[in-house]
Write an enzyme that holds these catalytic residues in place. Structure first.
Site, PDB file in Angstrom:
ATOM      1  N   GLY A 246       0.884  -1.204  -0.023  1.00  0.00           N
ATOM      2  CA  GLY A 246      -0.016   0.110   0.047  1.00  0.00           C
ATOM      3  C   GLY A 246       0.800   1.191  -0.200  1.00  0.00           C
ATOM      4  CB  SER A 247      -0.031   4.738   0.580  1.00  0.00           C
ATOM      5  OG  SER A 247      -0.647   4.589   1.975  1.00  0.00           O
ATOM      6  N   PRO A 248       2.926   4.805   1.450  1.00  0.00           N
ATOM      7  CG  PRO A 248       4.733   5.807   0.465  1.00  0.00           C
ATOM      8  CD  PRO A 248       3.422   5.304   0.162  1.00  0.00           C
TER       9      PRO A 248
ATOM     10  CD  GLU B  63       7.266  -5.614  -1.399  1.00  0.00           C
ATOM     11  OE1 GLU B  63       7.313  -4.457  -2.406  1.00  0.00           O
ATOM     12  OE2 GLU B  63       8.191  -6.223  -1.030  1.00  0.00           O
TER      13      GLU B  63
ATOM     14  CB  CYS C   3       3.465   0.627  -6.355  1.00  0.00           C
ATOM     15  SG  CYS C   3       3.717  -1.258  -6.842  1.00  0.00           S
TER      16      CYS C   3
ATOM     17  N   GLY D  80       1.703   2.611   5.518  1.00  0.00           N
ATOM     18  CA  GLY D  80       3.018   1.656   5.799  1.00  0.00           C
ATOM     19  C   GLY D  80       3.710   2.012   7.290  1.00  0.00           C
TER      20      GLY D  80
END
Length: 491
Positions: A195-197, A217, A255, A200
């Site tokens: 997913g997104s930072p 990831e 991504c 994350g």
């Protein structure tokens, strides 16, 4: 309140059941692992039409795109895993120094336990099942949390997986942010997140409370460096691959998709014209009506992308496309030339069908440009200049570097897939997925055969010299052994 309590009870009972299954040892059997991975393959074969329908309902993916990016990838991964699993599970012998002779050593992969997998919405089948294959092949039990932003695929997985796989070892839990937060409050043996930072960071913070290992990831702004070519056909091939890699996979919602292009000023006009022609050739004059390109996942992301174009200076940089269909959540392939570098479109991951072109005086400057920004998940570079290639490899940092193509690294089971820095950490695909969900246990087997006592007083300078040599020159360890300097006498 009752719903919350019910959810807490369900999660705790699920976790308890999966722990009991793991403790029973059932998942350690290679036969069980193969059976479960094979069952997943049967699911894919039996339910192909339902998968197509769910992907179209969530994202408007054409069946060809759905098979290429979702079903085909999972099928390939399963077949590769089944062909190699027995070799992966086997202990690996390790070479030990002669100082330890006749001791033997090996590395034994063992499952971690109960793992939690968060999947993403842009590839809701392949990015969900790929890590599940790794976790099961490594002998773990799994809780799978599909993305609620792809509800049709989430519902499909929740309803179908129990029909094919061991429900006491693999469970699917649906829900939104509240369920995700509840899951993160539990103790896991591994968390795998795609997913997104931003999310994350939340996952990693929660995992730290229990010292849970995490694979993240994430994404990032993946640049494409486009060098000049003496042969016009090489440039045309590069443009075709860029267009296919930018808008083909989920209409830019990937991504590892192309986020922006770096090119020399003198080549910009040629690039733009070739991009326009190729987009028209691939997706017709009206991509929305062609139904061969995915739509934006939901209204939230549609508004996010629209806001990227609201900046007047960004809007002025549009050289192709830019039309938005709010009712159908569709944004046509859009090309921008030199938008402001401090605008959101150049500081945030685009994750959509917008493609900025950034011009440079000299293509060599692309290295400095990339290094001035967070480390990307992938760097794509089209060039025949070997010296330039080596500079890119040695002077930049990214999850992967791909020369003269786009996205194909994701298909390679023999290569690790993962990020670095803000684009994530940890890796998977093929054997790397198995390793990600395994602990490599060191095993050393001693022997009673040789047991020598020291013949002289325990310490002197002469013996110290031999000890130093033994640790620097491995083969002298045998000589020290003969001299009676066994390791238990060195205390």
């Amino acid at each position: 309140m009752n719903t919350t309590m019910e959810a807490i009870t369900e999660v705790e009972e699920t976790l308890s059941e999966l722990r009991q299954t793991f403790k029973s040892g059932r998942t350690r059997s290679v036969a069980w692992r193969k059976n479960q991975v094979s069952a997943l393959l049967q699911l894919i074969h039996d339910q192909e039409d339902k998968i197509f329908n769910a992907l179209y309902e969530d994202l408007g993916k054409h069946p060809v795109e759905a098979y290429r990016d979702e079903i085909g990838i999972v099928t390939k991964t399963i077949n590769y895993t089944l062909s190699n699993l027995e070799k992966w599970v086997a202990p690996k012998k390790s070479r030990l120094p002669l100082l330890l002779f006749p001791t033997r050593g090996e590395v034994l992969p063992e499952p971690l336990g109960v793992v939690l997998i968060f999947s993403s919405w842009n590839f809701p089948i392949s990015l969900t099942l790929d890590p599940v294959i790794g976790a099961i092949s490594a002998g773990n039990t799994v809780v799978l949390k599909p993305s609620e932003q792809a509800p049709a695929c989430s519902s499909f997985l929740a309803n179908t997986i129990p029909q094919y796989m061991d429900s006491k070892a693999v469970r699917v839990i649906e829900g939104g942010a509240e369920i995700s937060e509840l899951l993160l409050q539990q103790k896991w043996d591994k968390i795998f997140f795609t997913g997104s930072p931003q999310v994350g960071r939340i996952v990693m913070s929660a995992a730290a409370k229990n010292l849970t290992p995490v694979t993240l990831e994430l994404g990032g702004k993946c640049p494409t460096i486009l060098d000049s070519f003496s042969n016009p056909s090489d440039l045309k091939v590069a443009i075709k691959r860029i267009v296919g890699g930018k808008w083909g996979p989920c209409n830019g919602q990937a991504c590892i998709g192309v986020d922006y292009i770096l090119i020399e000023e003198k080549l910009a006009s040629t690039l733009i014209e070739l991009l326009k022609k190729t987009v028209k050739r691939f997706y017709s004059d009206s991509p929305k009506d062609s139904k061969c390109i995915a739509r934006v996942i939901n209204r939230h992301h549609f508004e996010r992308l629209r806001n990227l174009l609201k900046d007047p200076l960004v809007a002025d940089s549009i050289v192709h496309g830019g039309s938005l269909d709010e009712e159908n959540l569709f944004i046509e392939p859009t090309i921008l030339l030199d938008p402001p570098l401090d605008a959101a479109i150049m500081t945030e991951e685009i994750f959509g069908p917008l493609l900025p072109i950034i011009t440079l005086k000299n293509i060599q400057e692309s290295i400095e440009f990339i290094n001035s920004r967070p480390k990307p998940l992938a760097i794509y570079a089209f060039t025949k200049d070997e010296e330039f290639r080596q500079r890119i490899l040695s002077e930049t940092s990214s999850g992967s570097v791909i020369f003269n193509d786009i996205l194909i690294q994701f298909l390679c089971d023999a290569l690790p897939f993962g990020g670095v820095g803000q684009s994530g950490f940890g890796r998977y695909h093929g054997k790397y997925s198995f390793d990600t969900f395994s602990h490599e246990k060191a095993v050393l087997r001693g022997n009673f055969f040789v047991e020598l006592e020291p013949r002289y007083p325990p310490w002197n300078d002469f013996k110290m010299k031999f000890i130093r040599l033994a640790y620097n020159l491995d083969y002298l360890g045998l000589l020290l052994l003969v001299l009676g300097l066994k390791r238990q006498n060195l205390h």
